[in-house]
Scaffold this motif. Structure first.
Motif, PDB file in Angstrom:
ATOM      1  N   PRO A   1      -6.337  -2.580  17.113  1.00 47.69           N
ATOM      2  CA  PRO A   1      -6.793  -3.377  15.962  1.00 47.69           C
ATOM      3  C   PRO A   1      -7.412  -2.520  14.856  1.00 47.69           C
ATOM      4  CG  PRO A   1      -7.525  -4.354  18.032  1.00 47.69           C
ATOM      5  CD  PRO A   1      -6.958  -3.011  18.371  1.00 47.69           C
ATOM      6  N   TYR A   2      -7.967  -1.369  15.246  1.00 47.45           N
ATOM      7  CA  TYR A   2      -8.644  -0.511  14.272  1.00 47.45           C
ATOM      8  C   TYR A   2      -7.670   0.347  13.465  1.00 47.45           C
ATOM      9  CZ  TYR A   2     -12.858  -2.113  16.480  1.00 47.45           C
ATOM     10  OH  TYR A   2     -13.868  -2.925  16.949  1.00 47.45           O
ATOM     11  N   SER A   3      -6.390   0.162  13.674  1.00 48.21           N
ATOM     12  CA  SER A   3      -5.386   0.802  12.822  1.00 48.21           C
ATOM     13  C   SER A   3      -4.917  -0.158  11.728  1.00 48.21           C
ATOM     14  CB  SER A   3      -4.180   1.243  13.663  1.00 48.21           C
ATOM     15  OG  SER A   3      -3.514   0.120  14.229  1.00 48.21           O
ATOM     16  N   ILE A   4      -5.431  -1.389  11.748  1.00 45.61           N
ATOM     17  CA  ILE A   4      -5.050  -2.402  10.752  1.00 45.61           C
ATOM     18  C   ILE A   4      -6.096  -2.473   9.643  1.00 45.61           C
ATOM     19  CG2 ILE A   4      -4.544  -4.849  10.387  1.00 45.61           C
ATOM     20  CD1 ILE A   4      -3.739  -4.950  13.382  1.00 45.61           C
ATOM     21  N   VAL A   5      -7.345  -2.689  10.024  1.00 44.52           N
ATOM     22  CA  VAL A   5      -8.492  -2.617   9.107  1.00 44.52           C
ATOM     23  C   VAL A   5      -9.607  -1.901   9.852  1.00 44.52           C
ATOM     24  CG1 VAL A   5      -7.951  -4.651   7.696  1.00 44.52           C
ATOM     25  CG2 VAL A   5      -9.246  -4.929   9.823  1.00 44.52           C
ATOM     26  N   ARG A   6     -10.616  -1.442   9.115  1.00 48.20           N
ATOM     27  CA  ARG A   6     -11.664  -0.657   9.765  1.00 48.20           C
ATOM     28  C   ARG A   6     -12.637  -1.527  10.571  1.00 48.20           C
ATOM     29  NH1 ARG A   6     -11.614   1.734   4.684  1.00 48.20           N
ATOM     30  NH2 ARG A   6     -13.789   1.189   4.174  1.00 48.20           N
ATOM     31  N   HIS A   7     -12.708  -2.803  10.248  1.00 46.67           N
ATOM     32  CA  HIS A   7     -13.629  -3.697  10.959  1.00 46.67           C
ATOM     33  C   HIS A   7     -12.871  -4.963  11.382  1.00 46.67           C
ATOM     34  CE1 HIS A   7     -16.998  -1.146   9.693  1.00 46.67           C
ATOM     35  NE2 HIS A   7     -16.343  -1.059   8.545  1.00 46.67           N
ATOM     36  N   PRO A   8     -11.916  -4.811  12.288  1.00 44.78           N
ATOM     37  CA  PRO A   8     -11.058  -5.948  12.645  1.00 44.78           C
ATOM     38  C   PRO A   8     -11.798  -7.079  13.361  1.00 44.78           C
ATOM     39  CG  PRO A   8     -10.679  -4.112  14.125  1.00 44.78           C
ATOM     40  CD  PRO A   8     -11.553  -3.596  13.034  1.00 44.78           C
TER      41      PRO A   8
ATOM     42  N   ALA B   1     -20.690 -10.349   7.136  1.00 47.39           N
ATOM     43  CA  ALA B   1     -19.735  -9.347   7.612  1.00 47.39           C
ATOM     44  C   ALA B   1     -19.452  -8.320   6.525  1.00 47.39           C
ATOM     45  CB  ALA B   1     -18.447 -10.023   8.050  1.00 47.39           C
ATOM     46  N   ALA B   2     -19.362  -8.791   5.267  1.00 46.15           N
ATOM     47  CA  ALA B   2     -19.098  -7.871   4.154  1.00 46.15           C
ATOM     48  C   ALA B   2     -20.231  -6.856   4.009  1.00 46.15           C
ATOM     49  CB  ALA B   2     -18.927  -8.664   2.863  1.00 46.15           C
ATOM     50  N   PHE B   3     -21.487  -7.310   4.135  1.00 44.22           N
ATOM     51  CA  PHE B   3     -22.631  -6.396   4.067  1.00 44.22           C
ATOM     52  C   PHE B   3     -22.639  -5.431   5.249  1.00 44.22           C
ATOM     53  CE2 PHE B   3     -24.565  -9.770   1.349  1.00 44.22           C
ATOM     54  CZ  PHE B   3     -24.904  -8.965   0.268  1.00 44.22           C
TER      55      PHE B   3
ATOM     56  N   LYS C   1      -8.667   7.086   4.822  1.00 37.52           N
ATOM     57  CA  LYS C   1      -7.494   7.259   3.959  1.00 37.52           C
ATOM     58  C   LYS C   1      -6.271   6.539   4.532  1.00 37.52           C
ATOM     59  CE  LYS C   1      -9.014  11.656   1.950  1.00 37.52           C
ATOM     60  NZ  LYS C   1      -8.761  13.113   1.855  1.00 37.52           N
ATOM     61  N   ASP C   2      -6.172   6.536   5.863  1.00 33.66           N
ATOM     62  CA  ASP C   2      -5.045   5.845   6.507  1.00 33.66           C
ATOM     63  C   ASP C   2      -5.265   4.329   6.554  1.00 33.66           C
ATOM     64  OD1 ASP C   2      -3.672   8.194   6.972  1.00 33.66           O
ATOM     65  OD2 ASP C   2      -4.556   8.479   8.969  1.00 33.66           O
ATOM     66  N   VAL C   3      -6.492   3.912   6.814  1.00 31.50           N
ATOM     67  CA  VAL C   3      -6.840   2.489   6.915  1.00 31.50           C
ATOM     68  C   VAL C   3      -7.779   2.175   5.753  1.00 31.50           C
ATOM     69  CG1 VAL C   3      -7.796   0.680   8.403  1.00 31.50           C
ATOM     70  CG2 VAL C   3      -6.610   2.635   9.426  1.00 31.50           C
ATOM     71  N   ARG C   4      -7.217   1.749   4.637  1.00 29.50           N
ATOM     72  CA  ARG C   4      -7.988   1.656   3.389  1.00 29.50           C
ATOM     73  C   ARG C   4      -8.920   0.465   3.328  1.00 29.50           C
ATOM     74  NH1 ARG C   4      -4.979   1.506  -1.736  1.00 29.50           N
ATOM     75  NH2 ARG C   4      -3.673  -0.027  -0.689  1.00 29.50           N
ATOM     76  N   PHE C   5      -8.574  -0.620   3.995  1.00 32.85           N
ATOM     77  CA  PHE C   5      -9.340  -1.854   3.829  1.00 32.85           C
ATOM     78  C   PHE C   5     -10.319  -2.059   4.983  1.00 32.85           C
ATOM     79  CE2 PHE C   5      -5.403  -2.420   1.484  1.00 32.85           C
ATOM     80  CZ  PHE C   5      -5.899  -2.753   0.234  1.00 32.85           C
ATOM     81  N   MET C   6     -11.496  -2.595   4.633  1.00 30.18           N
ATOM     82  CA  MET C   6     -12.547  -2.776   5.628  1.00 30.18           C
ATOM     83  C   MET C   6     -12.302  -3.979   6.530  1.00 30.18           C
ATOM     84  SD  MET C   6     -16.196  -1.718   3.920  1.00 30.18           S
ATOM     85  CE  MET C   6     -16.108  -2.824   2.523  1.00 30.18           C
ATOM     86  N   ILE C   7     -12.022  -5.155   5.920  1.00 29.96           N
ATOM     87  CA  ILE C   7     -11.932  -6.383   6.719  1.00 29.96           C
ATOM     88  C   ILE C   7     -10.621  -7.126   6.485  1.00 29.96           C
ATOM     89  CG2 ILE C   7     -13.006  -8.614   7.258  1.00 29.96           C
ATOM     90  CD1 ILE C   7     -15.666  -7.453   6.321  1.00 29.96           C
ATOM     91  N   TYR C   8     -10.303  -7.407   5.213  1.00 30.39           N
ATOM     92  CA  TYR C   8      -9.148  -8.237   4.903  1.00 30.39           C
ATOM     93  C   TYR C   8      -8.000  -7.374   4.362  1.00 30.39           C
ATOM     94  CZ  TYR C   8     -13.102 -11.417   5.002  1.00 30.39           C
ATOM     95  OH  TYR C   8     -14.231 -12.082   5.374  1.00 30.39           O
ATOM     96  N   PRO C   9      -6.906  -7.285   5.086  1.00 30.92           N
ATOM     97  CA  PRO C   9      -5.788  -6.434   4.644  1.00 30.92           C
ATOM     98  C   PRO C   9      -5.328  -6.788   3.237  1.00 30.92           C
ATOM     99  CG  PRO C   9      -5.417  -7.223   6.885  1.00 30.92           C
ATOM    100  CD  PRO C   9      -6.602  -7.980   6.359  1.00 30.92           C
ATOM    101  N   GLY C  10      -5.258  -5.759   2.396  1.00 32.77           N
ATOM    102  CA  GLY C  10      -4.792  -5.940   1.030  1.00 32.77           C
ATOM    103  C   GLY C  10      -5.826  -6.473   0.070  1.00 32.77           C
ATOM    104  N   LEU C  11      -7.009  -6.860   0.569  1.00 25.45           N
ATOM    105  CA  LEU C  11      -8.031  -7.473  -0.298  1.00 25.45           C
ATOM    106  C   LEU C  11      -9.350  -6.716  -0.320  1.00 25.45           C
ATOM    107  CD1 LEU C  11      -7.514 -11.241   0.667  1.00 25.45           C
ATOM    108  CD2 LEU C  11      -6.720 -10.067  -1.407  1.00 25.45           C
ATOM    109  N   TYR C  12      -9.896  -6.412   0.859  1.00 19.17           N
ATOM    110  CA  TYR C  12     -11.262  -5.861   0.900  1.00 19.17           C
ATOM    111  C   TYR C  12     -11.406  -4.923   2.105  1.00 19.17           C
ATOM    112  CZ  TYR C  12     -16.366  -5.733   1.252  1.00 19.17           C
ATOM    113  OH  TYR C  12     -17.686  -5.323   1.323  1.00 19.17           O
TER     114      TYR C  12
END
Length: 235
Positions: free
Chosen positions: A140-147, A200-202, A224-235
């Motif tokens: 899961p941690y290859s999709i977003v940094r905080h899945p 969660a955002a904080f 650099k590989d996993v750019r988004f923190m929580i929401y793919p393509g958004l945040y």
């Protein structure tokens, strides 16, 4: 609805209740409740963790109760019941439709995704923001940094869509016409959908800073590989 539809829909609802409980329960069984510190982050953690400790168990009970009534509501299509229950458990007008069922499946996926995060981190997964012995970048941690936060959001939004769609017990029973029930449902939505996503955002930013300080270049390469923190393509 045929018998196969009733059984499968009820099974999905029971699974959703189990996964909701797992989503909001720490895998290790307990966590530390920090004192309120002088900074905003420390005060926020004081509030979040006490909410998890004291409010979320009540939400689990509430969702289990709604699931029980929903399943009973579904089975009433196949069995006769006393007239005194007619207003409380009216016959369904039909299932909540494809939007409602899609919401239920999304909620279940969110719960399963949360469990996958537990397994990926193992003993390192905790509800407290603490130092981790390793940087996990797979699964899961290859999709977003905080899945795990994405999983909570999917679970809460998905099951809320199902139970608020026409055709569900919550809508068909008419209890939402009563002020106390309406307030309870809005409070439930606020705690599970709004509050969890905001905090969660904080927390994701604080956890990123902690991991960056601990793992340095390894974390930077992962970011650099996993750019988004929580929401793919958004945040």
């Amino acid at each position: 609805m045929n018998s196969a539809g009733i059984v499968s829909r009820s099974a999905l609802l029971i699974l959703s209740a189990y996964l909701f409980n797992r989503t909001y329960s720490p895998p290790a069984g307990k966590f530390n409740l920090p004192p309120p510190g002088p900074t905003f982050a420390e005060k926020r953690e004081w509030f979040i963790l006490r909410t998890v400790a004291y409010i979320f168990p009540l939400l689990n009970i509430g969702y289990a109760a709604v699931t029980f009534h929903e399943c009973l509501f579904i089975f009433m299509t196949y069995f006769e019941y006393p007239t005194s229950l007619a207003d409380y458990l009216p016959l369904p007008t039909g299932p909540p439709g494809w939007i409602g069922m899609l919401g239920l499946l999304m909620g279940i996926f969110g719960g399963l995704f949360r469990i996958a995060c537990y397994k990926a981190l193992g003993d390192a997964f905790t509800f407290n923001i603490t130092q981790s012995p390793k940087l996990v970048t797979s699964g899961p941690y290859s999709i977003v940094r905080h899945p795990s936060y994405l999983a909570v959001s999917l679970n809460a939004v998905g099951i809320s869509i199902y139970h608020l769609c026409p055709g569900s017990w919550l809508r068909e029973s008419g209890i939402l016409q009563h002020g106390a029930w309406k307030v309870a449902v809005w409070a439930w939505l606020f705690m599970t959908v709004v509050t969890t996503n905001v905090f969660a955002a904080f927390r994701a930013k604080d956890e990123d800073r902690l991991m960056k300080s601990m793992f340095g270049e390894e974390w930077e390469a992962w970011r650099k590989d996993v750019r988004f923190m929580i929401y793919p393509g958004l945040y």
